[in-house]
Design a protein around this motif. Structure first.
Motif, PDB file in Angstrom:
ATOM      1  N   THR B  31      -7.172   7.478 -37.713  1.00 13.47           N
ATOM      2  CA  THR B  31      -8.921   7.153 -37.510  1.00 13.47           C
ATOM      3  C   THR B  31     -10.068   6.979 -38.475  1.00 13.47           C
ATOM      4  OG1 THR B  31      -7.958   6.440 -35.543  1.00 13.47           O
ATOM      5  CG2 THR B  31     -10.108   5.529 -36.177  1.00 13.47           C
ATOM      6  N   TYR B  33     -13.701   6.065 -39.477  1.00 16.04           N
ATOM      7  CA  TYR B  33     -15.338   4.435 -38.921  1.00 16.04           C
ATOM      8  C   TYR B  33     -15.454   4.613 -40.174  1.00 16.04           C
ATOM      9  CZ  TYR B  33     -12.562   5.709 -34.728  1.00 16.04           C
ATOM     10  OH  TYR B  33     -11.868   5.478 -33.818  1.00 16.04           O
ATOM     11  N   SER B  48     -13.034   0.547 -39.325  1.00 15.11           N
ATOM     12  CA  SER B  48     -12.819   0.960 -39.092  1.00 15.11           C
ATOM     13  C   SER B  48     -11.274   0.966 -39.173  1.00 15.11           C
ATOM     14  CB  SER B  48     -13.085   1.436 -37.827  1.00 15.11           C
ATOM     15  OG  SER B  48     -12.182   0.706 -36.811  1.00 15.11           O
ATOM     16  N   TYR B  50      -7.439   2.426 -38.829  1.00 13.85           N
ATOM     17  CA  TYR B  50      -6.055   3.536 -38.011  1.00 13.85           C
ATOM     18  C   TYR B  50      -4.850   3.083 -38.421  1.00 13.85           C
ATOM     19  CZ  TYR B  50      -3.040   4.405 -34.469  1.00 13.85           C
ATOM     20  OH  TYR B  50      -2.311   4.754 -33.449  1.00 13.85           O
ATOM     21  N   SER B  55      -8.567  -1.697 -37.905  1.00 13.35           N
ATOM     22  CA  SER B  55      -8.453  -2.020 -36.442  1.00 13.35           C
ATOM     23  C   SER B  55      -9.916  -2.566 -35.830  1.00 13.35           C
ATOM     24  CB  SER B  55      -8.365  -0.736 -35.700  1.00 13.35           C
ATOM     25  OG  SER B  55     -10.036   0.515 -36.772  1.00 13.35           O
ATOM     26  N   GLY B  97      -8.357   7.423 -31.582  1.00 10.06           N
ATOM     27  CA  GLY B  97      -9.109   6.512 -30.555  1.00 10.06           C
ATOM     28  C   GLY B  97     -10.000   7.963 -30.194  1.00 10.06           C
TER      29      GLY B  97
END
Lengths: 113, 111
Positions: B31, B33, B48, B50, B55, B97
């Motif tokens: 992931t 960001y 972001s 994923y 996501s 996450g």
């Protein structure tokens, strides 16, 4: 609309004493809270976090307290060291989007020898 | 240990130009960001990804776009740059996450 607020832009503390950094939030959907430390020219570094199911989390010299009813959290550093001098950001997120952090404005902590 | 790598560290552009910022996450992190921190401001979440899919989306202008590639690195593309786009752009990565690890940022100056 500042959903996470750090009302103290700066804090000055003597080495060895306690540093207390405060943070307030307004969004009731926030259920995960974090503190980050940032030095100039570097990215934020994770310090400690707390989930809304707890009211205290401790990691070495760092303790975070959460008061859900008051929508307030605080970071205690004991004992403070000169190397702790940095900008401290409070951040919050919802459990459905852990990485979507809402940051406070930051507090500049200066620890004097 | 390997950290999040961002390039370039500094970028100077003129108004109406385009810019591309790159982010290489920590190995095995899935992931990515992007955050924007204006002068004297707190970091603001932009977007972001994923597993190469968007996501979540924050306050990202329509002039900006981003993607995550098959090797998990991400690029933030910024077009029609404005003076107000001058900021520090942070990339962070996480696994599943979990805890976010931030890069050192790209300082973008628009003249």
């Amino acid at each position: 609309d500042q959903q996470v607020k750090q009302n103290s832009p700066s804090l000055s503390v003597q080495e060895g004493r306690i540093s207390i950094l405060n943070c307030d939030y307004t969004n009731s959907m926030f259920d995960y809270f974090l503190w980050y430390k940032k030095y100039p020219a570097e990215g934020p570094t994770f310090l400690i976090s707390i989930s809304s199911i707890k009211d205290k989390n401790e990691d070495g010299r760092f303790t975070v307290f959460l008061n859900k009813s008051a929508k307030h959290l605080s970071l205690h550093i004991v004992p403070s060291q000169p190397g702790d001098s940095a900008v401290y950001f409070c951040a919050a997120s919802e459990s459905t989007s852990y990485g979507k952090l809402t940051f406070g404005q930051g507090t500049i902590l200066t620890v004097h020898p | 240990a390997a950290g999040v790598i961002q390039s370039p560290r500094h970028l100077i552009k003129e108004k109406r130009e385009t810019a591309t910022l790159k982010c290489y996450p920590i190995p095995r992190h899935d992931t990515v960001y992007w955050y924007q921190q204006g002068p004297g401001q707190d970091p603001q979440f932009l977007i972001s990804f994923y597993e190469k899919m968007q996501s979540d989306k924050g306050s990202i202008p329509d002039r900006f776009s981003a993607q995550q590639f098959s090797d998990y690195h991400s690029e933030l593309n910024m077009s029609s740059l404005e003076l107000g786009d001058s900021a520090l752009y942070f990339c962070a990565s996480s696994f599943g996450g979990g805890k976010l690890f931030f890069g050192s940022g790209t300082q973008l100056s628009v003249l």
